[in-house]
Design a protein around this motif. Structure first.
Motif, PDB file in Angstrom:
ATOM      1  N   THR A  72       0.833  -1.208   0.000  1.00 28.62           N
ATOM      2  CA  THR A  72       0.000   0.000   0.000  1.00 28.62           C
ATOM      3  C   THR A  72       0.861   1.248   0.000  1.00 28.62           C
ATOM      4  N   THR A  76       0.740   3.995  -3.101  1.00 31.60           N
ATOM      5  CA  THR A  76       0.197   5.341  -2.881  1.00 31.60           C
ATOM      6  C   THR A  76       1.279   6.403  -2.727  1.00 31.60           C
ATOM      7  N   ALA A  81      -0.329   9.683  -7.528  1.00 32.44           N
ATOM      8  CA  ALA A  81      -1.041   8.408  -7.476  1.00 32.44           C
ATOM      9  C   ALA A  81      -2.541   8.640  -7.329  1.00 32.44           C
ATOM     10  N   LYS A  84      -6.850   4.131  -5.304  1.00 30.77           N
ATOM     11  CA  LYS A  84      -7.258   4.042  -3.904  1.00 30.77           C
ATOM     12  C   LYS A  84      -7.075   2.610  -3.419  1.00 30.77           C
ATOM     13  N   GLY A 104      -1.367   4.760   3.728  1.00 35.29           N
ATOM     14  CA  GLY A 104      -2.058   5.393   2.608  1.00 35.29           C
ATOM     15  C   GLY A 104      -3.363   4.759   2.190  1.00 35.29           C
ATOM     16  N   SER A 106      -7.275   3.966   2.028  1.00 36.49           N
ATOM     17  CA  SER A 106      -8.425   4.867   2.163  1.00 36.49           C
ATOM     18  C   SER A 106      -9.509   4.305   3.064  1.00 36.49           C
ATOM     19  N   ARG A 207      -3.841  13.451   0.774  1.00 35.23           N
ATOM     20  CA  ARG A 207      -4.510  12.892  -0.391  1.00 35.23           C
ATOM     21  C   ARG A 207      -6.023  12.756  -0.224  1.00 35.23           C
ATOM     22  N   GLN A 211      -6.364  10.231   5.336  1.00 31.01           N
ATOM     23  CA  GLN A 211      -5.108  10.847   5.746  1.00 31.01           C
ATOM     24  C   GLN A 211      -5.361  12.059   6.638  1.00 31.01           C
TER      25      GLN A 211
END
Length: 227
Positions: A72, A76, A81, A84, A104, A106, A207, A211
């Motif tokens: 991951t 990301t 990038a 997701k 990173g 989601s 992002r 985050q």
């Protein structure tokens, strides 16, 4: 009607063939989702993501070789990038989930989720929203507080650029509220909330909403009081 060109492109990364095949069947049954590939481990996931450019990667955490957390992080890491990552886990309190979010991801989803929950999770993440239900977020807050309490630092200088309203919106994001729920809480239009969220992400160099929540927890900008 959704066409193949506009369907959400998904890559499934899991070392268990039955999981990969099962999720592929379930997702390909959805008119707006297309499984474009499968990966057997983290190294394969990174390579296949670069090759296929999926919109969403369903990423198992515990895989041989390169695990899902490092995969991951690599997927990301590039500033541009767009993919997701939706983490798959067997337990909702899996300690590795928190590291995956830092890396990173989601959001995350339990492997025993229903077909409808799986498809909706893919849509939510593909749309740029965080898959963090309020109940899960409360546990995340508590865990981040426990894990980072000894090393929490004051909010980084870049957070100083947030307005009072943006800080308030960030706090509500960290509590797991959706844009619609934030709009209702603050008595403003949902589009206004979207604008605030966008500015928060730009100002903090982040992002997505996940985050932003991680940032709020780890810097102490949002305190986990009451959880």
């Amino acid at each position: 009607m959704t066409t193949a060109a506009t369907a959400i492109r998904v890559l499934i990364a899991d070392d268990q063939i039955m999981v990969r095949q099962g999720f592929t069947v379930l997702l390909n049954a959805e008119p707006d989702i297309e499984v474009v590939g499968q990966a057997v481990d983290g190294h394969d996931a990174v390579a296949r993501t670069a090759e296929l450019a999926p919109d969403v990667v369903l990423m198992d955490i515990r895989m041989p070789g390169l695990d899902g957390i490092e995969a991951t992080r690599r997927i990301t890491a590039p500033p541009d990038a767009a993919v997701k990552v939706l983490v798959l886990t067997t337990f909702d309190l899996d300690e590795y989930v928190y590291e995956a979010l830092r890396a990173g991801a989601s959001g995350f989803l339990l492997k025993d989720a229903s077909a409808d929950e799986l498809a909706q999770a893919v849509r939510v993440v593909a749309a740029g929203d965080a898959l963090l239900a309020p109940g899960i977020t409360k546990r995340l807050i508590a865990e981040f507080s426990r894990m980072t309490g000894a090393r929490r630092t004051p909010p980084r200088g870049r957070a100083a650029g947030l307005t009072e309203r943006e800080t308030e919106v960030l706090s509500l994001i960290a509590q797991g509220l959706s844009n619609a729920e934030i709009a209702e809480r603050l008595v403003v239009a949902e589009q206004t909330v979207k604008t605030h969220v966008g500015r928060i992400l730009v100002k903090l160099g982040l992002r997505d909403r996940t985050q932003a929540a991680v940032f709020a927890f780890e810097t102490g900008l949002v305190r986990p009081t009451g959880y």
